[in-house]
Design a protein around this motif. Sequence first.
Motif: not given
Length: 177
Positions: A12, A18, A117
């Motif tokens: 990530y 995401y 994110i």
Amino acid sequence: MEGDKELGFTCYQVGKPYDKVMRCDGAVLEIHENLCMCSIGLTDVSMAEALAVERGKLKLSLTYVNGIIFLCVNVADRLLFDMPFNVCLYDEFPLKEPGSGCYIMPIILIENRTNIIKAMRVIGLHNDFSKTLYELVRDQWETKLSDYDERLKYTMKQYTPEELVRRSIACIEYGGE
């Protein structure tokens, strides 16, 4: 989001999409293979909220009410989330007893409008906290609540997030800027 499927991990990164979609503003706790993942979804994430997740003071509280586990997370006294957890939704028990170790918890802040994110942080849950979490999850697994949804609705009507924190049986704090 990038990953190495051969090694079995997902990478990530802030600024990347995401791999899950948050349906509304709030936070969700998921546990898989001793990893406790906290996903926070907000609409119109501010810079102050992103910085609070990345570097702010964190307070985590574990509460067990009506057979339901709540992990409450206070982020820099700016954001407060109560995350109910139901291990009975899992096919297999997701935790191993921590022994003298501890579980880790990535915290990921997602902008709900774009699913990007905005901030990340990883913390280690202290040993005593990890042991308490394990025991609560094991108890819930063994109890197999058939009326979980009804209990959750009742409990959410009875207790505010602040009241759940006050009823906690384990707490930990992490300093911040």
